[in-house]
Design a protein around this motif. Structure first.
Motif, PDB file in Angstrom:
ATOM      1  N   ARG A   7       0.846  -1.197   0.000  1.00 57.88           N
ATOM      2  CA  ARG A   7       0.000   0.000   0.000  1.00 57.88           C
ATOM      3  C   ARG A   7       0.882   1.247   0.000  1.00 57.88           C
ATOM      4  NH1 ARG A   7      -3.409  -1.234   3.929  1.00 57.88           N
ATOM      5  NH2 ARG A   7      -2.526   0.029   5.593  1.00 57.88           N
ATOM      6  N   LEU A   8       0.559   2.202  -0.888  1.00 60.00           N
ATOM      7  CA  LEU A   8       1.319   3.434  -1.046  1.00 60.00           C
ATOM      8  C   LEU A   8       0.370   4.617  -0.996  1.00 60.00           C
ATOM      9  CD1 LEU A   8       4.207   4.645  -1.884  1.00 60.00           C
ATOM     10  CD2 LEU A   8       3.222   4.780  -4.182  1.00 60.00           C
ATOM     11  N   ARG A   9       0.700   5.601  -0.163  1.00 60.73           N
ATOM     12  CA  ARG A   9      -0.059   6.855  -0.120  1.00 60.73           C
ATOM     13  C   ARG A   9       0.691   7.920  -0.911  1.00 60.73           C
ATOM     14  NH1 ARG A   9       2.255  10.985   1.143  1.00 60.73           N
ATOM     15  NH2 ARG A   9       2.692  10.632   3.365  1.00 60.73           N
ATOM     16  N   PHE A  10       0.015   8.614  -1.848  1.00 63.00           N
ATOM     17  CA  PHE A  10       0.661   9.700  -2.576  1.00 63.00           C
ATOM     18  C   PHE A  10      -0.323  10.833  -2.788  1.00 63.00           C
ATOM     19  CE2 PHE A  10      -1.151   6.931  -5.781  1.00 63.00           C
ATOM     20  CZ  PHE A  10      -1.657   7.778  -6.748  1.00 63.00           C
ATOM     21  N   MET A  11       0.204  12.018  -3.055  1.00 63.25           N
ATOM     22  CA  MET A  11      -0.599  13.227  -3.210  1.00 63.25           C
ATOM     23  C   MET A  11      -0.940  13.415  -4.691  1.00 63.25           C
ATOM     24  SD  MET A  11      -0.763  14.092  -0.119  1.00 63.25           S
ATOM     25  CE  MET A  11       0.109  13.964   1.438  1.00 63.25           C
ATOM     26  N   PRO A  12      -2.174  13.154  -5.102  1.00 59.55           N
ATOM     27  CA  PRO A  12      -2.507  13.239  -6.528  1.00 59.55           C
ATOM     28  C   PRO A  12      -2.382  14.658  -7.054  1.00 59.55           C
ATOM     29  CG  PRO A  12      -4.506  13.045  -5.210  1.00 59.55           C
ATOM     30  CD  PRO A  12      -3.355  12.856  -4.267  1.00 59.55           C
ATOM     31  N   GLN A  13      -1.864  14.801  -8.223  1.00 59.03           N
ATOM     32  CA  GLN A  13      -1.635  16.060  -8.940  1.00 59.03           C
ATOM     33  C   GLN A  13      -0.497  16.865  -8.315  1.00 59.03           C
ATOM     34  OE1 GLN A  13      -4.780  19.124  -9.242  1.00 59.03           O
ATOM     35  NE2 GLN A  13      -4.708  18.771 -11.443  1.00 59.03           N
ATOM     36  N   HIS A  14      -0.421  16.917  -7.008  1.00 63.14           N
ATOM     37  CA  HIS A  14       0.652  17.660  -6.361  1.00 63.14           C
ATOM     38  C   HIS A  14       1.994  16.963  -6.541  1.00 63.14           C
ATOM     39  CE1 HIS A  14      -2.149  20.474  -4.427  1.00 63.14           C
ATOM     40  NE2 HIS A  14      -2.945  19.424  -4.366  1.00 63.14           N
ATOM     41  N   LEU A  15       1.974  15.667  -6.769  1.00 64.53           N
ATOM     42  CA  LEU A  15       3.199  14.949  -7.103  1.00 64.53           C
ATOM     43  C   LEU A  15       3.800  15.518  -8.384  1.00 64.53           C
ATOM     44  CD1 LEU A  15       4.928  12.419  -6.241  1.00 64.53           C
ATOM     45  CD2 LEU A  15       3.589  11.140  -7.909  1.00 64.53           C
ATOM     46  N   MET A  48       5.988  -0.301  -7.449  1.00 66.40           N
ATOM     47  CA  MET A  48       4.988  -1.016  -6.654  1.00 66.40           C
ATOM     48  C   MET A  48       4.754  -2.381  -7.299  1.00 66.40           C
ATOM     49  SD  MET A  48       2.313   2.171  -6.232  1.00 66.40           S
ATOM     50  CE  MET A  48       1.942   2.093  -7.964  1.00 66.40           C
ATOM     51  N   GLY A  49       5.559  -3.349  -6.946  1.00 65.08           N
ATOM     52  CA  GLY A  49       5.424  -4.650  -7.585  1.00 65.08           C
ATOM     53  C   GLY A  49       5.699  -4.536  -9.071  1.00 65.08           C
ATOM     54  N   ARG A  50       4.722  -4.910  -9.888  1.00 67.06           N
ATOM     55  CA  ARG A  50       4.904  -4.825 -11.340  1.00 67.06           C
ATOM     56  C   ARG A  50       4.490  -3.465 -11.886  1.00 67.06           C
ATOM     57  NH1 ARG A  50       0.680  -6.248 -14.939  1.00 67.06           N
ATOM     58  NH2 ARG A  50      -1.390  -6.393 -13.996  1.00 67.06           N
ATOM     59  N   TYR A  51       4.134  -2.543 -11.006  1.00 67.12           N
ATOM     60  CA  TYR A  51       3.704  -1.203 -11.421  1.00 67.12           C
ATOM     61  C   TYR A  51       4.765  -0.165 -11.063  1.00 67.12           C
ATOM     62  CZ  TYR A  51      -0.898  -3.257 -12.080  1.00 67.12           C
ATOM     63  OH  TYR A  51      -1.942  -4.039 -12.513  1.00 67.12           O
ATOM     64  N   ARG A  52       4.716   0.940 -11.808  1.00 67.71           N
ATOM     65  CA  ARG A  52       5.674   2.018 -11.604  1.00 67.71           C
ATOM     66  C   ARG A  52       4.936   3.352 -11.563  1.00 67.71           C
ATOM     67  NH1 ARG A  52      10.055   2.630 -16.180  1.00 67.71           N
ATOM     68  NH2 ARG A  52       8.190   3.285 -17.321  1.00 67.71           N
ATOM     69  N   LEU A  53       5.151   4.111 -10.489  1.00 60.65           N
ATOM     70  CA  LEU A  53       4.602   5.460 -10.354  1.00 60.65           C
ATOM     71  C   LEU A  53       5.644   6.456 -10.851  1.00 60.65           C
ATOM     72  CD1 LEU A  53       2.516   7.544  -9.260  1.00 60.65           C
ATOM     73  CD2 LEU A  53       3.650   7.323  -7.032  1.00 60.65           C
ATOM     74  N   SER A  54       5.260   7.294 -11.814  1.00 60.93           N
ATOM     75  CA  SER A  54       6.182   8.262 -12.409  1.00 60.93           C
ATOM     76  C   SER A  54       5.471   9.602 -12.551  1.00 60.93           C
ATOM     77  CB  SER A  54       6.667   7.805 -13.792  1.00 60.93           C
ATOM     78  OG  SER A  54       7.220   6.513 -13.752  1.00 60.93           O
ATOM     79  N   ARG A  55       6.260  10.639 -12.745  1.00 65.97           N
ATOM     80  CA  ARG A  55       5.713  11.944 -13.119  1.00 65.97           C
ATOM     81  C   ARG A  55       6.443  12.422 -14.365  1.00 65.97           C
ATOM     82  NH1 ARG A  55       7.740  15.056  -7.688  1.00 65.97           N
ATOM     83  NH2 ARG A  55       9.990  14.897  -8.006  1.00 65.97           N
ATOM     84  N   PHE A  56       5.833  13.378 -15.062  1.00 67.42           N
ATOM     85  CA  PHE A  56       6.437  13.804 -16.326  1.00 67.42           C
ATOM     86  C   PHE A  56       6.339  15.308 -16.506  1.00 67.42           C
ATOM     87  CE2 PHE A  56       2.065  12.414 -17.229  1.00 67.42           C
ATOM     88  CZ  PHE A  56       1.543  13.509 -17.890  1.00 67.42           C
ATOM     89  N   LEU A  57       7.283  15.828 -17.293  1.00 65.90           N
ATOM     90  CA  LEU A  57       7.345  17.243 -17.648  1.00 65.90           C
ATOM     91  C   LEU A  57       7.310  17.381 -19.164  1.00 65.90           C
ATOM     92  CD1 LEU A  57      10.135  18.494 -15.214  1.00 65.90           C
ATOM     93  CD2 LEU A  57       7.700  19.050 -15.078  1.00 65.90           C
ATOM     94  N   PRO A  58       6.719  18.459 -19.683  1.00 73.54           N
ATOM     95  CA  PRO A  58       6.617  18.652 -21.135  1.00 73.54           C
ATOM     96  C   PRO A  58       7.889  19.271 -21.697  1.00 73.54           C
ATOM     97  CG  PRO A  58       5.551  20.457 -20.017  1.00 73.54           C
ATOM     98  CD  PRO A  58       6.063  19.549 -18.928  1.00 73.54           C
ATOM     99  N   PRO A  59       7.955  19.458 -23.022  1.00 73.14           N
ATOM    100  CA  PRO A  59       9.133  20.096 -23.623  1.00 73.14           C
ATOM    101  C   PRO A  59       9.144  21.612 -23.470  1.00 73.14           C
ATOM    102  CG  PRO A  59       7.571  19.456 -25.323  1.00 73.14           C
ATOM    103  CD  PRO A  59       7.026  18.907 -24.041  1.00 73.14           C
ATOM    104  N   PHE A  60       8.093  22.208 -22.897  1.00 73.30           N
ATOM    105  CA  PHE A  60       7.987  23.656 -22.685  1.00 73.30           C
ATOM    106  C   PHE A  60       8.125  24.421 -23.997  1.00 73.30           C
ATOM    107  CE2 PHE A  60       9.539  22.146 -18.503  1.00 73.30           C
ATOM    108  CZ  PHE A  60       8.454  22.543 -17.734  1.00 73.30           C
ATOM    109  N   GLU A  61       7.347  24.023 -24.996  1.00 75.95           N
ATOM    110  CA  GLU A  61       7.312  24.735 -26.267  1.00 75.95           C
ATOM    111  C   GLU A  61       6.343  25.900 -26.153  1.00 75.95           C
ATOM    112  OE1 GLU A  61       6.742  22.331 -29.700  1.00 75.95           O
ATOM    113  OE2 GLU A  61       7.878  20.647 -28.896  1.00 75.95           O
ATOM    114  N   ARG A  62       6.795  27.082 -26.552  1.00 73.45           N
ATOM    115  CA  ARG A  62       5.983  28.296 -26.434  1.00 73.45           C
ATOM    116  C   ARG A  62       4.796  28.251 -27.382  1.00 73.45           C
ATOM    117  NH1 ARG A  62       8.488  32.792 -24.649  1.00 73.45           N
ATOM    118  NH2 ARG A  62       6.341  33.587 -24.670  1.00 73.45           N
ATOM    119  N   ARG A  63       3.686  28.859 -26.938  1.00 76.75           N
ATOM    120  CA  ARG A  63       2.455  29.001 -27.716  1.00 76.75           C
ATOM    121  C   ARG A  63       1.896  27.651 -28.161  1.00 76.75           C
ATOM    122  NH1 ARG A  63       5.594  33.317 -28.682  1.00 76.75           N
ATOM    123  NH2 ARG A  63       6.797  32.246 -30.273  1.00 76.75           N
ATOM    124  N   ARG A  64       2.112  26.621 -27.338  1.00 81.09           N
ATOM    125  CA  ARG A  64       1.512  25.310 -27.565  1.00 81.09           C
ATOM    126  C   ARG A  64       1.052  24.756 -26.228  1.00 81.09           C
ATOM    127  NH1 ARG A  64       4.715  21.306 -31.433  1.00 81.09           N
ATOM    128  NH2 ARG A  64       2.687  20.297 -31.191  1.00 81.09           N
TER     129      ARG A  64
END
Length: 401
Positions: A126-134, A295-311
């Protein structure tokens, strides 16, 4: 690692509209049984991690993310992920609600709730995490340490403290016009495990969970999520969006089988249109992923975009299995100002925080770059005499034009 975001294992269903809000359901043919999600409400005194604390109503949450770094925000709930190691079905970890009749009216003071880490293991499975704030913490931590080389233009504060404190603004779903009503009246499809939220047909957020029962339990939590300035603006000022209605030519229908085939074709066409065009800003770019927890066979990750302007630029977090199938997803769309700040920090870091090199990479003069840094809210990182020199250069340039 960079790669695109895919909605593997999910199919798109026809949208439902309410005013300027459009909700697009995401359905699983086969629900994920060995990973379940549930909400842990922070208004439950029994769930406070500080045993000396007691419930004092809605307040601010302080999350310790390092020895001297803390993340402070209003976080209405955490998510608890429960999984099994042998692939057998898992049960959602129950949610406890505060009893207003028993506990009495909400108090007048605002409490602080303290948590350790954005993602914390509580039991073997069991894992507790902060949704969206992560995901938001990952954006705020972008090049948080500041200049790694003490170039003469940077202030002592920039060298010693970096970007601390780093602050961003967002709106809760209760402030997005029409969202609460849309979530209340829209129909939940059989097998629905997710939704894509649009405001004035601008993609605001995507939310995916492993199991239909999880989605029914967590559907209403979307109104407590964070939404960017653009989404709040669009929802407030735009007119109702049109509904996409299926049209079947009656001349082509000769039987119930023909009607079913025509209806299925319309559904498939809508799904293709949505995924290829409406969601292109989310599904098209290459994201940079950071693994947070296994988490076993699962992986919790976060991601960032390429920061392209006007998109479109989205940040988010996700859980995937060993085959890349998406089990959980929550995204946040950055405003243009947030994209500009991310783009600027990324360029500075790529050039080792050398202003002359960064200016050349961006195709501007060094004084123009300095004023961009100030306009992005990072003016305190530059020495005052350097910033004054840039301002004077801008005034002289304005007079000579």
């Amino acid at each position: 690692m960079t790669e695109k975001l895919t909605l593997t294992g999910l199919s798109t269903r026809p949208a439902q509209t309410w005013g300027g809000v459009r909700l697009v359901p995401l359905v699983r043919d086969e629900p994920i049984e060995d990973l379940r999600l549930d909400a842990r409400l922070h208004d439950d005194p029994g769930l406070d991690e500080d045993p000396r604390g007691h419930y004092d109503g809605p307040g601010l949450d302080v999350v310790e993310i390092g020895r001297r770094d803390h993340y402070i925000s209003y976080i209405p709930h955490a998510f608890v992920a429960t999984w099994t190691s042998d692939g057998t079905p898992a049960a959602a970890y129950g949610t406890q609600l505060r009893d207003a009749a028993k506990d009495g009216p909400a108090p007048r003071r605002m409490p602080l709730r303290f948590h350790r880490r954005m993602a914390r293991r509580e039991d073997r499975n069991r894992l507790r995490f902060m949704p969206q704030h992560l995901a938001m913490e990952g954006y705020l931590a972008l090049h948080f340490g500041g200049p790694e080389i003490a170039w003469k233009e940077w202030s002592h504060r920039a060298i010693s403290r970096g970007l601390s404190p780093r602050v961003e603004e967002a709106y809760t779903g209760t402030q997005v016009r029409g969202l609460a009503d849309a979530l209340r009246v829209f129909e939940i499809h059989p097998g629905q495990c997710g939704v894509v939220v649009y405001a004035a047909d601008a993609l605001a957020a995507a939310f995916v969970v492993p199991h239909p029962a999880d989605y029914r339990a967590l559907h209403a939590t979307l109104v407590h999520d964070l939404y960017g300035e653009l989404i709040h603006h669009y929802a407030t000022l735009t007119m109702p969006v049109p509904d996409f209605r299926a049209r079947i030519a009656d001349a082509e229908v000769r039987s119930l089988a023909d009607l079913r085939a025509a209806a299925r074709h319309q559904t498939e066409e809508w799904a293709a249109f949505h995924d290829r065009f409406m969601a292109a800003g989310l599904l098209g770019p290459e994201y940079t992923y950071q693994r947070v927890y296994t988490m076993g066979r699962y992986r919790l990750s976060r991601f960032l975009p390429p920061f392209e302007r006007r998109r479109e630029n989205h940040i988010g977090e996700l859980i995937t299995d060993e085959n890349g199938r998406l089990a959980y997803l929550k995204t946040f769309r950055l405003s243009e100002n947030q994209v500009r700040r991310g783009h600027l920090l990324t360029e500075l870091a790529a050039c080792d925080w050398n202003l002359a090199a960064t200016a050349a990479a961006l195709g501007v003069t060094e004084p123009e770059l300095g004023l961009r840094i100030e306009g992005a809210g990072f003016g305190h990182l530059l020495r005052q005499d350097v910033l004054d020199r840039y301002r004077a250069h801008a005034r002289r340039s304005g007079r000579t034009r």
